[in-house]
Design a protein around this motif. Structure first.
Motif, PDB file in Angstrom:
ATOM      1  N   SER A   1      45.463  41.775  31.607  1.00 30.04           N
ATOM      2  CA  SER A   1      44.733  41.250  30.738  1.00 30.04           C
ATOM      3  C   SER A   1      43.798  42.430  29.963  1.00 30.04           C
ATOM      4  O   SER A   1      43.712  43.584  30.541  1.00 30.04           O
ATOM      5  N   VAL A   2      43.237  42.101  28.836  1.00 32.20           N
ATOM      6  CA  VAL A   2      42.603  42.956  27.953  1.00 32.20           C
ATOM      7  C   VAL A   2      41.330  43.551  28.853  1.00 32.20           C
ATOM      8  O   VAL A   2      40.791  44.669  28.449  1.00 32.20           O
ATOM      9  N   GLU A   3      40.608  42.700  29.603  1.00 32.55           N
ATOM     10  CA  GLU A   3      39.621  43.046  30.147  1.00 32.55           C
ATOM     11  C   GLU A   3      39.459  44.183  31.158  1.00 32.55           C
ATOM     12  O   GLU A   3      38.790  44.869  31.628  1.00 32.55           O
ATOM     13  N   LYS A   4      40.685  44.171  31.746  1.00 31.52           N
ATOM     14  CA  LYS A   4      41.072  45.132  32.929  1.00 31.52           C
ATOM     15  C   LYS A   4      41.984  46.302  32.419  1.00 31.52           C
ATOM     16  O   LYS A   4      42.542  47.086  33.524  1.00 31.52           O
ATOM     17  N   GLN A   5      42.190  46.558  31.315  1.00 30.37           N
ATOM     18  CA  GLN A   5      43.268  47.386  30.913  1.00 30.37           C
ATOM     19  C   GLN A   5      42.889  48.988  31.242  1.00 30.37           C
ATOM     20  O   GLN A   5      43.533  49.636  31.897  1.00 30.37           O
ATOM     21  N   GLY A   6      41.549  49.086  31.096  1.00 27.76           N
ATOM     22  CA  GLY A   6      40.979  50.546  31.443  1.00 27.76           C
ATOM     23  C   GLY A   6      41.156  50.894  32.942  1.00 27.76           C
ATOM     24  O   GLY A   6      41.781  51.916  33.379  1.00 27.76           O
ATOM     25  N   THR A   7      40.817  49.801  33.950  1.00 25.84           N
ATOM     26  CA  THR A   7      41.012  50.100  35.242  1.00 25.84           C
ATOM     27  C   THR A   7      42.498  50.146  35.841  1.00 25.84           C
ATOM     28  O   THR A   7      42.806  50.851  36.475  1.00 25.84           O
ATOM     29  N   ILE A   8      43.203  49.282  35.140  1.00 27.01           N
ATOM     30  CA  ILE A   8      44.646  49.144  35.493  1.00 27.01           C
ATOM     31  C   ILE A   8      45.499  50.422  34.985  1.00 27.01           C
ATOM     32  O   ILE A   8      46.309  51.230  35.725  1.00 27.01           O
ATOM     33  N   PHE A   9      45.084  51.110  33.590  1.00 29.18           N
ATOM     34  CA  PHE A   9      45.788  52.121  33.407  1.00 29.18           C
ATOM     35  C   PHE A   9      44.942  53.451  34.294  1.00 29.18           C
ATOM     36  O   PHE A   9      45.712  54.554  34.163  1.00 29.18           O
ATOM     37  N   GLY A  10      43.901  53.164  34.583  1.00 32.59           N
ATOM     38  CA  GLY A  10      43.358  54.393  35.601  1.00 32.59           C
ATOM     39  C   GLY A  10      44.264  54.575  36.721  1.00 32.59           C
ATOM     40  O   GLY A  10      44.621  55.379  37.380  1.00 32.59           O
ATOM     41  N   LEU A  11      44.642  53.275  37.389  1.00 31.48           N
ATOM     42  CA  LEU A  11      45.629  53.316  38.405  1.00 31.48           C
ATOM     43  C   LEU A  11      47.081  53.845  37.898  1.00 31.48           C
ATOM     44  O   LEU A  11      47.697  54.231  38.656  1.00 31.48           O
TER      45      LEU A  11
END
Length: 416
Positions: free
Chosen positions: A348-358
């Protein structure tokens, strides 16, 4: 034929140019810098590898947190700006050390390379977090494909600029370091548009996210990833094939020197074949990912990539190597585009920074294990055979990357 304005406007072009710029320093620059360290100054490969490993350890501790901060406060653009500044500054110090510090210059250059390696790798987090703000879901693959293909175009331009510099012996008496300095200038010019324009496309803040420490970021990031079916298997797969690809790129120039015994001009032309293939593979995989099942596209791209690495490992004919490097480049471009497109479709757009951090965590963890595997193999097997076996082992890592993608707990989301 009409131009798709969703893919070709001032914002997406500035985003593509970042990929062009990073190819100048991260690929072309390091191709010659590695030889400047290991071949020109006789420093052991372990010392050339150490800055990347140190930087990656720090990156693993911070990448997910940087992504989370960008999500919570809506500061992906600010993070991008400061990371670019850190990249330019540290790289400038690398080059100045080589030019002005005499016999100790290479060692100071390696020290500052730690900082450059960290910022260069960390930039993937805010950079990737702009994807959902730039285009709609049906264009994730094409945007990623054009971005990576643009990077390869930058590599071609970089090589074409460097070849005459090397041929005339440089302008400082150290042509390989001169090539790195030219790449810094080109990188700086390429990122300026993004530093001006991408502020308008900065993802919105998510203030409902709870505060968390650096220590909590990685744990919470994986907890968030579990909520999106298919993400964790993809991250594991990405780690495995990145282990092979990133390590092969890191030692590209040294492998050609030690195994095929070719000169710098031939290396440059061989790298042009890789980049040409990379562009073709990136564009093709981007189109296929948007048209067909994204996960299956990734799997079918990984198989020829592994086969090609196995073949390249034991090629002895230089002319045949040109063709193989073209095919290898195509398979590398396809797996990176297919994986990024697939991941973007899952979250989701809300978690894209976190997931792309992973995502960055998974890729860069490979920057530690892969080089360690490489160094261990060449230390146990002397001569050119050691380098060939090391590359063959990396091919096995790529083949193993298919296994996590076969795991299917429940139906993946969106249009895989």
């Amino acid at each position: 034929m009409t131009i798709n304005k969703a893919l070709w406007n001032k914002y997406t072009i500035s985003w593509y140019l970042v990929d062009v710029g990073t190819s100048f320093t991260g690929v072309i620059g390091m191709l010659y810098f590695s030889q400047w360290i290991v071949i020109d100054h006789g420093i052991k490969e372990v010392w050339y590898t150490a800055p990347t490993i140190i930087a990656t350890v720090v990156l693993l501790l911070t990448s997910t947190h940087v992504g989370w901060i960008g999500d919570k406060f809506g500061i992906h653009f600010r993070n991008f700006k400061w990371i670019v500044f850190g990249t330019i500054t540290s790289l400038l110090l690398v080059i100045l050390s080589g030019y002005f510090l005499g016999v100790s210059g290479p060692w100071f250059a390696l020290f500052f390379l730690c900082f450059y390696s960290y910022f260069y790798q960390l930039n993937l987090v805010p950079y990737s977090s702009f994807i959902k703000s730039l285009v709609g879901e049906k264009l994730y693959g094409k945007l990623s494909g054009f971005g990576l293909a643009s990077g390869q175009l930058g590599s071609v331009v970089g090589v074409l600029i460097v070849i005459p510099v090397l041929a005339m012996g440089g302008f400082s008496g150290s042509p390989r370091l001169d090539a790195f300095a030219i790449m810094l200038l080109l990188f700086t010019l390429c990122v300026i548009p993004a530093l001006i324009l991408l502020k308008d496309k900065n993802p919105k803040p998510q203030p409902q996210l709870l505060h968390q420490s650096f220590k909590q970021s990685l744990k919470n990031g994986y907890n968030e990833a579990k909520k999106f079916p298919g993400v964790l298997p993809l991250l594991l797969s990405f780690y495995l094939f990145s282990d092979a690809i990133m390590t092969a790129i890191l030692y590209f120039g040294i492998f050609l020197e030690k195994v095929l015994h070719v000169n710098d001009t031939t290396k440059s032309y061989m790298y042009l074949m890789v980049t040409l293939g990379f562009s073709i593979g990136a564009l093709l995989a981007g189109w296929l990912s948007d048209k067909y099942n994204r996960k299956k596209v990734l799997i079918f791209c990984l198989i020829p990539n592994a086969v090609c690495i196995f073949t390249v490992a034991f090629v002895t004919n230089v002319n045949l190597a040109y063709l193989l490097y073209l095919i290898l480049g195509a398979t590398i471009g396809s797996v990176f585009v297919a994986s990024k497109s697939y991941l973007t479709s899952l979250i989701s757009v809300e978690k894209q920074g976190t997931i792309f951090g992973l995502y960055t965590f998974s890729e860069k963890a490979a920057s530690i294990i892969g080089p360690l595997i490489w160094l261990f193999v060449i230390s146990q097997i002397p001569g050119a055979l050691g380098y060939r076996v090391a590359l063959f082992v990396l091919g096995l890592c790529t083949l193993c990357a298919i296994i996590p993608l076969l795991y299917k707990k429940k139906v993946d989301t969106f249009n895989q």
